[in-house]
Every structure is written in C-alpha cells, then in structure tokens.
Scaffold this motif. Sequence first.
Motif, PDB file in Angstrom:
ATOM      1  N   VAL A  62       0.895  -1.033  -0.169  1.00 22.79           N
ATOM      2  CA  VAL A  62       0.020   0.048  -0.074  1.00 22.79           C
ATOM      3  C   VAL A  62       0.742   1.208  -0.100  1.00 22.79           C
ATOM      4  O   VAL A  62       1.585   1.602   0.923  1.00 22.79           O
ATOM      5  N   LYS A  63       0.800   2.297  -1.135  1.00 20.12           N
ATOM      6  CA  LYS A  63       1.570   3.337  -1.127  1.00 20.12           C
ATOM      7  C   LYS A  63       0.869   4.781  -0.846  1.00 20.12           C
ATOM      8  O   LYS A  63      -0.430   4.659  -0.792  1.00 20.12           O
ATOM      9  N   PHE A  64       1.529   5.739  -1.026  1.00 27.25           N
ATOM     10  CA  PHE A  64       0.965   6.981  -1.059  1.00 27.25           C
ATOM     11  C   PHE A  64       0.100   7.489   0.319  1.00 27.25           C
ATOM     12  O   PHE A  64      -0.859   8.059   0.280  1.00 27.25           O
ATOM     13  N   ILE A  65       0.639   7.049   1.489  1.00 30.23           N
ATOM     14  CA  ILE A  65       0.107   7.039   2.526  1.00 30.23           C
ATOM     15  C   ILE A  65       0.787   8.647   3.169  1.00 30.23           C
ATOM     16  O   ILE A  65       2.073   8.541   3.290  1.00 30.23           O
TER      17      ILE A  65
ATOM     18  N   LYS B  42       7.067   1.464   6.218  1.00 29.66           N
ATOM     19  CA  LYS B  42       8.362   2.215   5.721  1.00 29.66           C
ATOM     20  C   LYS B  42       7.998   3.905   5.427  1.00 29.66           C
ATOM     21  O   LYS B  42       6.950   4.186   4.843  1.00 29.66           O
ATOM     22  N   GLU B  43       8.894   4.693   6.024  1.00 27.10           N
ATOM     23  CA  GLU B  43       8.482   6.083   5.607  1.00 27.10           C
ATOM     24  C   GLU B  43       9.781   6.294   4.580  1.00 27.10           C
ATOM     25  O   GLU B  43      10.865   6.280   4.684  1.00 27.10           O
ATOM     26  N   ASN B  44       8.871   6.805   3.465  1.00 29.86           N
ATOM     27  CA  ASN B  44       9.917   7.415   2.448  1.00 29.86           C
ATOM     28  C   ASN B  44       9.966   9.064   2.576  1.00 29.86           C
ATOM     29  O   ASN B  44       9.776   9.384   3.711  1.00 29.86           O
ATOM     30  N   ASP B  45      10.486   9.855   1.421  1.00 28.04           N
ATOM     31  CA  ASP B  45      10.668  11.154   1.499  1.00 28.04           C
ATOM     32  C   ASP B  45       9.326  12.266   1.718  1.00 28.04           C
ATOM     33  O   ASP B  45       9.256  12.994   2.642  1.00 28.04           O
ATOM     34  N   ASN B  46       8.451  11.619   1.188  1.00 28.67           N
ATOM     35  CA  ASN B  46       7.234  12.487   0.985  1.00 28.67           C
ATOM     36  C   ASN B  46       5.984  11.615   1.494  1.00 28.67           C
ATOM     37  O   ASN B  46       5.041  12.253   1.829  1.00 28.67           O
TER      38      ASN B  46
END
Length: 258
Positions: free
Chosen positions: A190-193, A227-231
């Motif tokens: 699951v992305k874009f959280i 997982k935490e990405n840049d944005n």
Amino acid sequence: MNKKFLIFVAILLISFSYIFNVDRFLRNQFSALNNSIISIYLNSLVAVQVTVNKYFNQLDYIEQLKTQNDENQKYKLLYNTTNQKLKELKEFSSNDFNQTEYNITKVKVLSYYKFNDHTKVLISEKLNNSKSINSLITYDGYSAGIVLEKENKTISYLNENEKCNYTVYIGENNAPGITAGINKNGLLVVKFIPLWKQIKIDDEIITSGMDNIFPIGIKVAKVVAIKENDNTKELLAIPYAKTSKNRYFYMGSKITNN
C-alpha cells in the motif's frame, strides 16, 4: 506218554488262545487310540478353521466400518464447509455490501487471461458499462481485485497484480492509501500514505469507497511492516483474500443515476 502229550497240547492251545486274545485286545486298544487321535486332530482342524474364518470376517467388518467412517467424515466435512460458507455468505450479503449503491453479480473465473500471468483472469460476466471499473469480492467478504473490460473481454486484475489499484483506509485514523499489488513474499503493498497520518502494526486495512470501485468498509489486509519515504509512507500487509483458491466471486458495480 499219551496223557502227557494231551496235556502238552492242551497247554499249547490255551497259550495260543491267550496270545491271540491279547493281540486282539492290543489291536482294539491301538485302534481306539488311533481313532481318538484322529478325532482330536479333526476337531482341532475344525476349530482352527472356524477361528480363521471368524478372524477374516472380523477384518472384513472392520474394513467396512472404516470405509463407512471415512465416508461419514467426508460428508461431515462437506456439510461443515458448506454450512460455514452459507453463514459467511448470508452475513456478508446482509451486512457488508451496500446493495442500494452497488449492483451485486455472482461471477465465475473462466481462465487466466494469459497462461504465464496468474494475476489476471477472465470473468464470465459482461459489463454493462465498458468504461467502468468494478470490484471483485470473495464470498466471505474480502476484497480480491478490480474488474474492467479490455479487448471486449471482462478481465479481473487480482490483488496480486501491481495494476490492481484502489483506495483504502488504514487503522483507526482512516489513513488513506492506494493498493499496488502483492510482492514476492505474498504481502500486499500500500503506497501514497501521508507522512502525518499515524498507522501501526496490526492496523486493519479496509476499502475507502472514495474511488467508487468498492463500497466502504470491505476488509483488505492487516499491517505487518511500515516504511517512511521522503514524502509518503508505504506499508506491507497480509491480505485476507485467497484469490488463487477461488473460482467464484461477487462483482460489485456502482449504480449510476443517468
């Protein structure tokens, strides 16, 4: 002389008579003994035969009981499975699917769309609106994928496919996200959280309904890694639906008011 001879003859006759009687007696005794031995042997043989027959009859009866028990177990398992499916189907139909906003259709998986790709399947039902994207839901009420029309065929992109994208809510705070297929370890991506949205391990993921593909509240998966990405944040989750084991699903189509 004659008198002595007569006495000798008499004694000899008596002796022979005695000897023959003894011989006859002995023969009779041995004959009786022989008959007794034969009788004992025959009785023993009959007893052994009866015992053997009884043993094999018991084996046959035990085998019949075992076969009957196996059949009973199969019927019991089939009954329990069917009963559970009916229970799940009844609960799902009445509680989880908003039938006033979505048309519900039972559909069957016909085959893989391509033999070398197990994440896309052909669906039996034709779509009323060729431009719509519909939901695919298991009989026990879990999201399984999306359904659309392609090359005049009804195709479902199962959860495993990275192009199976629909909006979801995560956890108590309803953090929004978008599904992006299942990785090689069998976990839903699951992305874009949004970074500011709080999510945690074991949070439940449900459909948000914001894309008009699924109604709100259909269970999707449970969070196992974050997982935490840049944005944005990204997570992995264990999906509820076992899509590869099912041949029958529900297809949900949003009702549009023309």
